[in-house]
Design a protein around this motif. Structure first.
Motif, short mmCIF file in Angstrom:
data_model
loop_
_atom_site.label_atom_id
_atom_site.label_comp_id
_atom_site.label_asym_id
_atom_site.label_seq_id
_atom_site.Cartn_x
_atom_site.Cartn_y
_atom_site.Cartn_z
N ARG A 22 2.52 5.89 3.47
CA ARG A 22 2.68 4.86 2.46
C ARG A 22 2.71 3.49 3.11
O ARG A 22 2.21 2.52 2.56
CB ARG A 22 3.96 5.10 1.67
CG ARG A 22 4.18 4.10 0.56
CD ARG A 22 5.40 4.49 -0.25
NE ARG A 22 5.21 5.78 -0.87
CZ ARG A 22 6.19 6.47 -1.43
NH1 ARG A 22 7.40 5.99 -1.44
NH2 ARG A 22 5.96 7.64 -1.96
N SER A 83 -4.61 8.82 -4.10
CA SER A 83 -3.69 7.98 -3.32
C SER A 83 -2.90 8.75 -2.28
O SER A 83 -2.30 8.15 -1.39
CB SER A 83 -2.70 7.29 -4.26
OG SER A 83 -3.37 6.43 -5.14
N THR A 92 -8.05 1.94 -3.49
CA THR A 92 -7.54 3.16 -4.14
C THR A 92 -6.30 2.83 -4.96
O THR A 92 -6.17 3.23 -6.12
CB THR A 92 -7.20 4.23 -3.10
OG1 THR A 92 -8.33 4.48 -2.26
CG2 THR A 92 -6.80 5.54 -3.78
N SER A 93 -5.38 2.09 -4.37
CA SER A 93 -4.14 1.74 -5.05
C SER A 93 -4.39 0.83 -6.25
O SER A 93 -3.73 0.97 -7.29
CB SER A 93 -3.18 1.05 -4.07
OG SER A 93 -2.84 1.91 -3.01
N ARG A 94 -5.34 -0.09 -6.10
CA ARG A 94 -5.61 -1.01 -7.21
C ARG A 94 -6.17 -0.25 -8.41
O ARG A 94 -5.79 -0.50 -9.55
CB ARG A 94 -6.58 -2.10 -6.76
CG ARG A 94 -6.80 -3.18 -7.80
CD ARG A 94 -7.51 -4.38 -7.21
NE ARG A 94 -6.68 -5.02 -6.18
CZ ARG A 94 -7.10 -6.02 -5.41
NH1 ARG A 94 -8.31 -6.51 -5.56
NH2 ARG A 94 -6.30 -6.54 -4.51
N GLY A 97 -3.41 1.83 -10.07
CA GLY A 97 -2.50 1.02 -10.86
C GLY A 97 -3.03 0.69 -12.24
O GLY A 97 -2.25 0.48 -13.17
N SER A 102 2.28 4.90 -13.84
CA SER A 102 3.28 4.47 -12.85
C SER A 102 4.62 4.51 -13.56
O SER A 102 4.88 3.68 -14.45
CB SER A 102 2.99 3.06 -12.35
OG SER A 102 1.77 3.00 -11.64
#
Length: 822
Positions: A22, A83, A92-94, A97, A102
């Motif tokens: 992370r 992720s 990937t995170s964008r 989200g 979440s």
């Protein structure tokens, strides 16, 4: 020196929980992307350290137009959409989200908040005999295929990430391995999670939450979610990934039950950082993180626009046409129209080229004036990492000397002050200002102090002329065995087979007293050996740490007979020994809050006596107070020199500038550095991760869950069966059993304040170990179209995708913009 590509310290994991990725190390150019002592810390201390303000043009939803397309720059197209895989990145995170649930999001202070779009409530309902968390899901929450978000998705994700089934190629499992079982409550919208052992960071779990179609089987987890997602449940849908155009297109989710997205679509476009200025000048982006030079270019365009200068006038004022004077223009015209045809053709071509450059610059300035620069501090900090595996930095006194030589305030100001950003250095490795666990623990190590740095080096045996004094016993390594044992006893670093054993304050105090006596004996023994004789050192006897080649610098001759001892001039050894004992006492004070340690929780020294960053070129007279300080330090015939590895790419100029300042600061206390610049591609993989460095600059992202996410970064390295080290993500290779215990205790308590206090204690120990030195929070510069709202520099928070949009035109009196094309 370890061979490049053949790491001395392996970064493989010890357990499923430790395979945490992370926290990903970063360069300044791109994300690769979270007191000993302040006696007693309180929960209010974080409130006294405000987070950097967001700069994202906040606007109420009724002021935002419906529709439009946002063109948003990313570093690269994602290698995977999962992720939890090792090659997941910022893109990937964008995407996750925007399209996946979440359960908790971060607010402006970097603190987790329940996301009401998915959770009606989530709380610990039982603690005995075991911790039970009850999640009540939003009844309207559905996947894009129409199925409700429910207990089966929680179960599938837990089984995939628990680490029990090795068929799942997971990169991180933190927290999931603590779960004993997951049960359906009254219905699928109630989920009961029972933990085998208490877990304070339970809010970090199930974010993002993937559908059971992805998590339910190893093949769909490993390969099925790399390029597509079978179902999503966010304000946007994943429409397409176009490798040819390097874009990812997200469109408004018609099944979204929350406040609808203002934008019709978001197009994530892969644009390298070096190309973003040109892309913005061409008007092909609406939102992009940028570097300082691009920000300055936009600021210049805005100044021109406010002054009433258009692009063409700006080009003549400070662009390609600024060097053309009337006389030069007349001469150029004359040559272009002269009788010398060859010369005329050459001048005409040059004039045409210059006119084209002026036109391009003018157009770019006109376009850039439509942007604004939004700035804050990124949720990440840049640190100086000190590799403590071997060489001089294996001695914590040398690491502390490096730390005391560096003026962190000066470095922070050099990076942040020109940008108009707050320039206070981070006081914690584990949290940033504003976060709940934040407390300034930097006085565990002490502030910049040149004399203290020299004293620590002298106590470690590194003295002027030491490079030419050969040890009498050739078999004795630098730093006697007695010194090593004394240091281990004084800092509580003797390896315990049982890491959970509690420290006994009385025994530790006795150990400290014995360590001081033993250290004094060792110092005397070392001095005796040095007095036996010395030879003039040759290049063959001089080695640079981390390099097998002979040093290129010839050492300074030994002092004349009868010269005063350098150790005596710099500082007596007992002073440094007392400082070491004080550091340990401070750690004890924070652990217990009582006894003499609490009284020792005062600053190590008063006002700084050294001149921060003072540097004298070769040949300059040495300071009066320390005649030998300008001479090379050495020990047992070896010079003190540290290999400083820096990236050489075009996006790392700021990092290299900071490195140059550090070199001068270390030089001021007699520490030589051999600066090695390597490609950005090999910097982290081939040098930092493999341990092929002494000093390095890189960044870590902040986390709202430091007990979980920061542990592998600071965990004590353990020896592997092949003799290498298992370092997880602790690339400084410095750690202690006590730090590990504090992380484990913080992760295992359900008392939030106790968990925060334990994290602060761990941070105090990390400061005292001096394996890494936080220097400054990274600047966050974002170029945005002037009418783009609810987007920009979010600071510690994350974006709320459904609120991003373009401001309604003031002249339309409320009429919404129905379309916006790229």
């Amino acid at each position: 020196m370890s061979q490049i590509g053949a790491p001395r310290g392996r970064t493989c994991s010890r357990s499923p929980r430790s395979r945490t990725l992370r926290s990903v190390a970063t360069l300044t150019s791109a994300v690769l992307a979270v007191t000993v002592l302040a006696g007693c810390s309180s929960g209010d201390e974080a409130d006294e350290a405000p987070a950097a303000a967001q700069d994202n043009a906040p606007a109420a939803r009724d002021k935002v137009a419906d529709g439009g397309t946002l063109r948003w720059a990313v570093d690269a197209l994602p290698s995977t959409l999962n992720s939890f895989q090792a090659d997941a990145d910022g893109t990937t995170s964008r995407i996750a989200g925007a399209v996946l649930p979440s359960l908790y999001t971060l607010d402006a202070r970097g603190r987790p908040q329940r996301n009401a779009d998915y959770l009606e409530s989530a709380q610990v309902v039982e603690t005995e005999p075991k911790q039970v968390v009850l999640y009540k899901l939003n009844q309207q929450a559905v996947w894009s295929d129409g199925r409700e978000v429910g207990a089966p998705d929680f179960v599938a994700q837990w089984r995939a990430l628990s680490g029990r089934d090795t068929a799942y190629w997971t990169a991180r499992n933190s927290g999931y391995e603590r779960i004993e079982k997951i049960e359906r409550g009254k219905n699928d919208l109630e989920v009961r999670v029972t933990f085998a052992k208490p877990y304070s960071d339970w809010k970090s779990l199930f974010t993002p939450l993937y559908p059971k179609q992805v998590m339910g089987a190893p093949n769909t987890f490993n390969d099925g979610a790399r390029t597509t997602l079978k179902a999503t449940a966010g304000p946007f849908l994943l429409k397409a990934i176009d490798r040819k155009s390097s874009t990812v297109t997200l469109t408004r989710n018609p099944r979204w039950w929350g406040q609808p997205a203002k934008l019709d679509s978001v197009v994530l476009t892969a644009v390298p950082r070096a190309d973003r200025a040109a892309a913005l000048a061409a008007g092909t982006l609406d939102l992009a993180e940028i570097d300082r030079s691009t920000a300055e270019r936009i600021a210049l365009a805005l100044r021109d626009a406010r002054a009433g200068r258009n692009g063409a006038q700006a080009a003549l004022a400070h662009g390609p046409g600024s060097s053309i004077t009337p006389s030069k223009a007349l001469k150029s015209w004359a040559l272009a129209n002269g009788s010398d045809e060859e010369k005329a053709a050459e001048v005409q071509a040059a004039r045409t080229k210059n006119q084209q450059a002026i036109a391009v610059y003018a157009s770019a300035q006109d376009t850039l004036a439509k942007y604004v620069v939004r700035k804050s501090l990124e949720p990440a900090y840049t640190q100086l990492s000190l590799n403590g595996e071997s060489g001089p930095l294996a001695d914590e006194r040398v690491r502390r000397a490096v730390a005391r030589a560096i003026n962190r305030q000066e470095l922070a100001e050099s990076v942040l002050k020109p940008l108009g950003l707050p320039a206070k250095p981070p006081g914690s490795h584990l949290a940033l200002a504003g976060q709940a666990a934040y407390a300034d623990g930097s006085d565990a190590l002490g502030s910049q102090d040149t004399e203290e740095a020299r004293a620590l080096l002298a106590d470690a045996g590194w003295v002027p002329g030491g490079a030419v004094r050969k040890p009498a016993d050739a078999g004795t390594k630098a730093g006697s065995e007695a010194e090593r044992k004394a240091a281990e006893k004084a800092t509580g670093k003797m390896a315990d087979k049982a890491t959970g054993t509690k420290e006994d304050a009385t025994k530790e105090e006795a150990a400290k007293e014995g360590a001081q006596k033993e250290g004094a004996k060792a110092e005397g023994a070392t001095d005796a050996k040095k007095k036996e004789g010395s030879d003039t050192a040759s290049d063959e006897g001089l080695y640079i740490v981390g390099d097998d080649k002979p040093g290129e610098r010839r050492t300074v001759p030994a002092p004349a007979a009868g010269a005063e001892s350098a150790t005596g001039i710099l500082a007596p050894a007992p002073a440094a020994a007392r400082q070491s004992a004080a550091l340990l006492a401070r750690a004890e004070a924070l652990d217990t809050g009582t006894g003499s340690g609490a009284r020792a929780a005062l600053p190590v020294s008063g006002t700084d006596k050294g001149v921060a960053g003072a540097y004298a070129p070769r040949g300059t007279a040495a300071p009066v107070t320390a005649p030998d300080a300008a001479r090379a330090l050495g020990k047992d015939g070896k010079a003190l020199s540290l290999r400083f590895v820096l990236p050489s790419g075009p996006g790392s100029e700021s990092l290299r500038a900071v490195g140059d300042r550090i070199v001068r600061m270390l030089d001021a206390v007699g520490i030589r550095t051999e600066v090695t610049k390597v490609s950005d591609e090999s910097f982290f993989k081939d040098h930092v991760a493999s341990g092929d460095y002494d000093l390095a600059l890189y960044s870590w992202p902040a986390s709202a869950f430091p007990a979980t996410d920061a542990r592998p970064i600071f965990a004590k390295p353990e020896p592997a069966s092949d003799g290498s080290l298992l370092v997880e993500q602790n690339y400084s290779r410095v750690g202690t059993d006590r730090i590990d215990q504090l992380f484990d205790q913080a992760a295992g308590t359900l008392d939030e304040e106790e968990a925060r206090e334990l994290v602060r204690q761990a941070d105090a120990r990390i400061w005292a170990a001096a394996g890494s030195i936080p220097l400054y929070q990274r600047p966050q510069l974002v170029a945005a179209k002037a009418d783009l709202v609810n987007a920009g520099a979010w600071g510690l928070a994350g974006p709320r995708y459904q609120d991003i949009g373009f401001k309604k035109a003031e002249t339309s009196k409320g009429a919404e913009r129905n379309s916006r094309t790229p």
